[in-house]
Design a protein around this motif. Structure first.
Motif, PDB file in Angstrom:
ATOM      1  N   TRP A   1       0.776  -1.275  -0.057  1.00 36.14           N
ATOM      2  CA  TRP A   1      -0.010   0.001  -0.053  1.00 36.14           C
ATOM      3  C   TRP A   1       0.889   1.410   0.180  1.00 36.14           C
ATOM      4  O   TRP A   1       1.783   1.411   0.710  1.00 36.14           O
ATOM      5  N   HIS A   2       0.620   1.903  -0.852  1.00 37.42           N
ATOM      6  CA  HIS A   2       1.393   3.432  -1.005  1.00 37.42           C
ATOM      7  C   HIS A   2       0.510   4.533  -1.737  1.00 37.42           C
ATOM      8  O   HIS A   2      -0.036   4.152  -2.632  1.00 37.42           O
ATOM      9  N   GLU A   3       0.253   5.552  -1.003  1.00 34.78           N
ATOM     10  CA  GLU A   3      -0.387   6.466  -1.493  1.00 34.78           C
ATOM     11  C   GLU A   3      -1.866   6.239  -2.132  1.00 34.78           C
ATOM     12  O   GLU A   3      -2.246   6.873  -3.257  1.00 34.78           O
ATOM     13  N   GLY A   4      -2.709   5.647  -1.536  1.00 35.37           N
ATOM     14  CA  GLY A   4      -3.983   5.263  -1.526  1.00 35.37           C
ATOM     15  C   GLY A   4      -3.700   4.171  -2.946  1.00 35.37           C
ATOM     16  O   GLY A   4      -4.894   3.849  -3.524  1.00 35.37           O
ATOM     17  N   SER A   5      -2.760   3.496  -3.189  1.00 32.33           N
ATOM     18  CA  SER A   5      -2.740   2.491  -4.195  1.00 32.33           C
ATOM     19  C   SER A   5      -2.142   1.380  -3.859  1.00 32.33           C
ATOM     20  O   SER A   5      -1.432   1.458  -2.707  1.00 32.33           O
ATOM     21  N   LEU A   6      -2.393   0.270  -4.578  1.00 31.24           N
ATOM     22  CA  LEU A   6      -1.446  -1.219  -4.272  1.00 31.24           C
ATOM     23  C   LEU A   6      -0.531  -1.340  -5.261  1.00 31.24           C
ATOM     24  O   LEU A   6      -0.947  -1.738  -6.357  1.00 31.24           O
TER      25      LEU A   6
ATOM     26  N   ASP B   1      -7.082   5.486  -8.432  1.00 24.88           N
ATOM     27  CA  ASP B   1      -8.346   5.658  -8.963  1.00 24.88           C
ATOM     28  C   ASP B   1      -8.925   4.362  -9.276  1.00 24.88           C
ATOM     29  O   ASP B   1     -10.104   4.314  -9.997  1.00 24.88           O
ATOM     30  N   GLY B   2      -8.456   3.350  -8.930  1.00 22.14           N
ATOM     31  CA  GLY B   2      -9.008   2.094  -9.027  1.00 22.14           C
ATOM     32  C   GLY B   2      -8.484   1.064 -10.329  1.00 22.14           C
ATOM     33  O   GLY B   2      -8.984   0.118 -10.543  1.00 22.14           O
ATOM     34  N   SER B   3      -7.877   1.913 -11.100  1.00 24.47           N
ATOM     35  CA  SER B   3      -7.572   1.315 -12.583  1.00 24.47           C
ATOM     36  C   SER B   3      -6.297   0.310 -12.133  1.00 24.47           C
ATOM     37  O   SER B   3      -5.542   0.279 -11.125  1.00 24.47           O
ATOM     38  N   PRO B   4      -6.463  -1.033 -12.765  1.00 26.92           N
ATOM     39  CA  PRO B   4      -5.600  -2.253 -12.628  1.00 26.92           C
ATOM     40  C   PRO B   4      -4.350  -2.253 -12.911  1.00 26.92           C
ATOM     41  O   PRO B   4      -3.913  -1.266 -13.733  1.00 26.92           O
ATOM     42  N   LEU B   5      -3.334  -2.781 -12.114  1.00 28.60           N
ATOM     43  CA  LEU B   5      -2.168  -2.882 -12.354  1.00 28.60           C
ATOM     44  C   LEU B   5      -1.801  -4.508 -12.362  1.00 28.60           C
ATOM     45  O   LEU B   5      -2.260  -5.361 -11.629  1.00 28.60           O
ATOM     46  N   PHE B   6      -1.057  -4.757 -13.582  1.00 29.43           N
ATOM     47  CA  PHE B   6      -0.773  -6.275 -13.358  1.00 29.43           C
ATOM     48  C   PHE B   6       0.492  -6.545 -13.205  1.00 29.43           C
ATOM     49  O   PHE B   6       1.817  -5.587 -13.259  1.00 29.43           O
ATOM     50  N   ILE B   7       1.223  -7.770 -13.078  1.00 32.59           N
ATOM     51  CA  ILE B   7       2.242  -8.159 -12.521  1.00 32.59           C
ATOM     52  C   ILE B   7       3.309  -8.396 -13.953  1.00 32.59           C
ATOM     53  O   ILE B   7       2.968  -9.068 -14.727  1.00 32.59           O
TER      54      ILE B   7
END
Length: 314
Positions: free
Chosen positions: A199-204, A267-273
Motif C-alpha cells: 500500500w502506498h499513497e492510496g494505491s496497491l 483511481d481504481g485502475s488495475p495494475l498487472f504483474i
C-alpha cells in the motif's frame, strides 16, 4: 517536568511534551520538524488526558503503545471507550465518503483508522500524509486499514488451506519472506527477487522483495523507489502460472491469457504483474492499461521497460 515541544529536536521512546497547553506522548521516535506539531501528526504523538502528571507515570506508561484513541484531536472526552470499534463489512465496501459524520467520529475515536497506520510504521505514514487535508488523511487511513485487514484474511486462509486459487498473496513483515513458496519474479547477481505488492499513497503497487533490501519490500511510485516493511508476497503453485511476452501498453484483449491478480492505482485502475530487464537485472514491477510500458523499481527510481513479460495463469 514536562518540556515544551520544539522543532529540530529528537524525541525518543517515552518522551512527553507540552504544546499549546496540552500534553502529548511519543508514538514513533523521530526528529521533529516545524510543520510536524503534535496535533498535526497523530501518527507520531498521542494526546494525553488533561489530568495527566508525567512524574506519576513511570515504567508501566513507558511500555504503552502511546496512542490512545479515546483522546481525539479536537478535545474529545476521555470517557469514551478504549476498545477498537467494530467496522461492518458493508461499511468497508461502501467507502469512507459514504459514512455519516457521526459514524466517522465513532471510527476515529475507536481506533479504526490509526491501526493500519501504526502497523505500517507511524513515522513513514506521517511523512507521506502531513501535507494532506484532514479528510484526505482519513480517507487514506481508511483505505490502508481495509487493505491490511483483507491481507490478513488472505494470509490466514492460505495457511489454513482455505484458498481455491493456485496462487495468492500473503502478508509479510520485514525480511521474513517465505522463499520456499514465494514465486520468483526476477534476479540480480544470482539473488532471486520475489513478487510483492504494498500500500502506498492510496494505491496497491507491485514491486520486488528480497532479504537484501533495506526493509524487505520495494515498490515504485511517481518515479521513485519506496521501501516497505510490511507488504504482500505472491505464493502458490509455480506450475499454474507463466510469463507472457508483451510490448508497450498492456491491452487485455491482446493478451493470450488471464493475468494474475495484481494491484491498483489510487483511481481504481488495475495494475498487472510484470518483469523486465534493466542493467542486466530481471526486475519485477507493474504494467497496466494507463501505463505506456512496464515500470520496475531500480536504483532509487522507476525504470520504463518497453519489452517485458506479464504473469498469467496457464
Amino acid at each position: 517536568m514536562t518540556y515544551e515541544w520544539e522543532p529540530g529536536t529528537y524525541y525518543g521512546e517515552g518522551s512527553v511534551v507540552e504544546y499549546q497547553g496540552h500534553k502529548y506522548k511519543i508514538i514513533q521516535p523521530h526528529t521533529s520538524q516545524g510543520d510536524w506539531t503534535p496535533p498535526a501528526t497523530p501518527a507520531l504523538w498521542g494526546r494525553l488526558p488533561e489530568d495527566y502528571h508525567h512524574e506519576e507515570h513511570h515504567e508501566e506508561h513507558r511500555q504503552e503503545s502511546g496512542y490512545n484513541p479515546s483522546y481525539n484531536q479536537d478535545g474529545g472526552s476521555s470517557n469514551e471507550k478504549h476498545e477498537t470499534v467494530i467496522i461492518h463489512e458493508e461499511e468497508r465496501k461502501t467507502g469512507w465518503d459514504a459514512l455519516s459524520d457521526e459514524r466517522k467520529h465513532q471510527i476515529e475515536v475507536g481506533g479504526g483508522l490509526v491501526a493500519g497506520a501504526l502497523a505500517l510504521g507511524a513515522g513513514f505514514f506521517a511523512w507521506n500524509e502531513h501535507k494532506k487535508s484532514e479528510e484526505e488523511k482519513k480517507q487514506h487511513m481508511w483505505d490502508l486499514s481495509n487493505w491490511l485487514r483483507d491481507a490478513e484474511i488472505r494470509t490466514r486462509d492460505f495457511y489454513g488451506g482455505r484458498v481455491s486459487s493456485p496462487v495468492t498473496w500473503v502478508l509479510v513483515e520485514g525480511k521474513n519472506i517465505p522463499t520456499d513458496i514465494a514465486i520468483v519474479g526476477g534476479e540480480e547477481h544470482g539473488t532471486p527477487h520475489y513478487i510483492c505488492r504494498g500500500w502506498h499513497e492510496g494505491s496497491l503497487q507491485i514491486g520486488k522483495a528480497s532479504s537484501i533490501f533495506q526493509k524487505g519490500g520495494v515498490v515504485g511510485y511517481a518515479h521513485s523507489e519506496h521501501h516497505l516493511g510490511k507488504f504482500e508476497v505472491l505464493v502458490g503453485d509455480k506450475r499454474a502460472v507463466r510469463w507472457v511476452d508483451f510490448h508497450g501498453r498492456c491491452e487485455l484483449d491482446k493478451l493470450p491469457g488471464r493475468p494474475v491478480e495484481g494491484g491498483r492505482e489510487a483511481d481504481g485502475s488495475p495494475l498487472f504483474i510484470a518483469k523486465g530487464v534493466y542493467n542486466k537485472a530481471i526486475v519485477p514491477g507493474k504494467c497496466g492499461p494507463k501505463l505506456p510500458a512496464a515500470f520496475v523499481p531500480y536504483a532509487n527510481s522507476e525504470k520504463e521497460v518497453k519489452d517485458y513479460s506479464i504473469l498469467c495463469y496457464v
